[in-house]
Design a protein around this motif. Structure first.
Motif, PDB file in Angstrom:
ATOM      1  N   SER A   1     -27.363 -25.621  39.215  1.00 46.60           N
ATOM      2  CA  SER A   1     -27.362 -25.064  37.860  1.00 46.60           C
ATOM      3  C   SER A   1     -28.692 -25.428  37.248  1.00 46.60           C
ATOM      4  N   SER A   2     -29.048 -24.731  36.130  1.00 42.74           N
ATOM      5  CA  SER A   2     -30.376 -25.006  35.586  1.00 42.74           C
ATOM      6  C   SER A   2     -30.383 -26.301  34.776  1.00 42.74           C
ATOM      7  N   LYS A   3     -29.214 -26.720  34.263  1.00 43.49           N
ATOM      8  CA  LYS A   3     -29.173 -27.967  33.493  1.00 43.49           C
ATOM      9  C   LYS A   3     -28.505 -29.053  34.315  1.00 43.49           C
ATOM     10  N   TYR A   4     -29.144 -30.194  34.354  1.00 40.76           N
ATOM     11  CA  TYR A   4     -28.585 -31.305  35.136  1.00 40.76           C
ATOM     12  C   TYR A   4     -29.244 -32.591  34.695  1.00 40.76           C
TER      13      TYR A   4
ATOM     14  N   LYS B   1     -17.850 -25.072  39.296  1.00 41.37           N
ATOM     15  CA  LYS B   1     -19.224 -25.058  38.757  1.00 41.37           C
ATOM     16  C   LYS B   1     -19.819 -26.459  38.618  1.00 41.37           C
ATOM     17  N   TYR B   2     -19.047 -27.453  38.941  1.00 44.88           N
ATOM     18  CA  TYR B   2     -19.567 -28.819  38.849  1.00 44.88           C
ATOM     19  C   TYR B   2     -20.091 -29.294  40.195  1.00 44.88           C
ATOM     20  N   TRP B   3     -21.120 -30.087  40.136  1.00 46.05           N
ATOM     21  CA  TRP B   3     -21.719 -30.558  41.380  1.00 46.05           C
ATOM     22  C   TRP B   3     -22.410 -31.899  41.183  1.00 46.05           C
ATOM     23  N   PHE B   4     -22.574 -32.574  42.305  1.00 53.67           N
ATOM     24  CA  PHE B   4     -23.265 -33.859  42.348  1.00 53.67           C
ATOM     25  C   PHE B   4     -24.055 -33.854  43.654  1.00 53.67           C
TER      26      PHE B   4
ATOM     27  N   ASN C   1     -24.334 -32.303  37.265  1.00 51.32           N
ATOM     28  CA  ASN C   1     -24.148 -31.557  36.018  1.00 51.32           C
ATOM     29  C   ASN C   1     -22.808 -31.887  35.373  1.00 51.32           C
ATOM     30  N   LEU C   2     -22.140 -32.970  35.834  1.00 51.68           N
ATOM     31  CA  LEU C   2     -20.887 -33.306  35.181  1.00 51.68           C
ATOM     32  C   LEU C   2     -21.155 -34.320  34.096  1.00 51.68           C
ATOM     33  N   PHE C   3     -20.321 -34.353  33.127  1.00 46.97           N
ATOM     34  CA  PHE C   3     -20.416 -35.356  32.069  1.00 46.97           C
ATOM     35  C   PHE C   3     -21.790 -35.395  31.415  1.00 46.97           C
ATOM     36  N   ARG C   4     -22.467 -34.238  31.358  1.00 48.28           N
ATOM     37  CA  ARG C   4     -23.803 -34.296  30.779  1.00 48.28           C
ATOM     38  C   ARG C   4     -23.764 -34.712  29.321  1.00 48.28           C
TER      39      ARG C   4
ATOM     40  N   PRO D   1     -24.387 -41.613  32.799  1.00 50.66           N
ATOM     41  CA  PRO D   1     -25.493 -41.969  33.691  1.00 50.66           C
ATOM     42  C   PRO D   1     -25.538 -43.475  33.942  1.00 50.66           C
ATOM     43  N   GLN D   2     -25.302 -44.240  32.892  1.00 56.99           N
ATOM     44  CA  GLN D   2     -25.318 -45.706  33.035  1.00 56.99           C
ATOM     45  C   GLN D   2     -24.212 -46.150  33.993  1.00 56.99           C
TER      46      GLN D   2
END
Ligand code: FES
Ligand SMILES: [Fe+2]
Length: 371
Positions: free
Chosen positions: A157-160, A261-264, A287-290, A296-297
């Motif tokens: 996806s374009s946002k990550y 649509k979610y990926w890691f 792109n999950l939990f953006r 992230p932490q």
């Protein structure tokens, strides 16, 4: 009965593979107009960014008399050696000026080069292409071109978001890599109350297939005790989640987990610093939990725990390896490690004979182990 294979002792010159891209330094540690030291495959490098922020990598030894160039002066374009003031273009290593020459001394300064390397910035890191060594006494010319771009994390996806972590391991690249692909150490090394104990060990069956220069653990529903999987389950049904894990020479492990649509995605490398030291760099994109704070932490915490457990284990293993013990690789748990050694041997043989590489795997295969 499982087959027992004997010592995979490698001649040291086959240990570190030249002709590939390697991660040198994290992008956020390399600042404009400053010089940084790095070592890759026992090659000392000086790395920096020019005035525009474009990275460069030179051999950290002046071609005149070997003075480390990182001790010189850098004005954002040209690097001046601290010993006799020779000046070099940082991007191609070409000599620009030798201050001791008089007006009537017509030496062709532009024929002199400091060693320079192809350099690319990709996903949080500055990558450097280490070519096969030039014949002894050949001197330096312009940098050798790489046949392909540096490896990139697959994104869907374009946002990550993107994050990295690193750890130094006091073992050779081979031990670093086979430690990375080893499925059997999990229940013993990666214990945590929120994760798993040695009692969670159970039988697993995974399918593998050959891919160019490596092998793939075919797309499957991930093992119920993998961290990103536990997170993804909050978003998607268990059976819509698939993961694919690839290993390709010289040192790249990629893992892709997708759920609708979610990926890691992660791209982990084990980089040979010297014959006896390597460094593991994990870069992850997701792109999950953006929008959720602290994710992230949290992810970084989980990953850094694992990496630290691996690092600590390898530090202890290095103690045992000091005395060059006999080692063994068993089926099926160590089969990926055997493929790694076979791939490396096949790669070196292909280079030597100039024939296409013969892949050590005949086709898809299923492995079983308990972990
Ligand atoms: S050693 Fe670098 S200019 Fe002499
Ligand atoms: Fe591990």
């Amino acid at each position: 009965m499982p087959e027992l294979d004997l010592p995979q002792r490698q001649a040291t010159d086959a240990l570190m593979l030249a002709g590939f891209w390697y991660r040198a330094l994290p992008s956020d540690r390399v600042h404009r107009n400053r010089l940084h030291k790095a070592t890759l495959l026992e090659i000392p490098l000086v790395i920096g960014r020019d005035r525009m922020g474009k990275p460069f990598a030179l051999r950290d030894a002046c071609p005149h008399r070997g003075m480390p160039l990182n001790c010189g002066r850098f004005d954002g374009e040209t690097l001046e050696c601290g010993y006799h003031g020779w000046q070099f273009d940082v991007h191609n290593g070409q000599c620009q000026l030798i201050p001791s020459l008089t007006a009537d001394q017509k030496m062709k300064v532009e024929r002199i080069y400091a060693g320079s390397y192809r350099c690319e910035e990709q996903d949080c890191f500055i990558w450097v292409f280490i070519p096969d060594p030039a014949p002894a006494g050949a001197g330096f010319g312009p940098a050798v071109e790489a046949s392909e771009p540096s490896p990139e994390i697959q994104k869907f996806s374009s946002k990550y978001r993107l994050a990295y972590l690193q750890a130094e391991m006091p073992v050779s690249i081979d031990h670093g890599i086979i430690g990375l692909m080893d499925p059997a150490h999990g229940p013993f090394v990666h214990q945590a109350w929120w994760w798993r104990s040695r009692h969670s060990i159970h039988e697993k069956e995974k399918h593998f297939e050959p891919i160019p220069n490596g092998f793939r653990m075919s797309a499957h529903t991930p093992s119920s005790n993998s961290a990103p999987y536990k997170l993804l389950r909050l978003y998607a049904d268990a059976d819509s989640i698939t993961t694919t894990i690839d290993f390709v020479l010289p040192n790249v492990r990629t893992e892709t987990i997708r759920a609708g649509k979610y990926w890691f995605s992660s791209l982990t490398t084990v980089t040979p610093v010297t014959r006896s030291h390597c460094r593991i760099d994990v870069v992850a994109a997701w792109n999950l939990f953006r929008w959720v704070p602290f994710v992230p932490q949290l992810l970084k915490y989980v990953f850094s725990k694992f990496v630290e457990q691996d690092r600590r284990t390898m530090e202890l293993q290095a103690e045992g390896l000091k005395y060059n013990p006999h080692l063994m690789l068993i089926d099926d748990a160590d089969r990926p490690a055997k493929w790694y050694f076979q791939l490396k041997a096949a790669h070196l043989e292909a280079k030597r004979s100039r024939e296409p590489m013969k892949h050590p795997m005949q086709g898809p295969i299923t492995l079983k182990w308990r972990s």
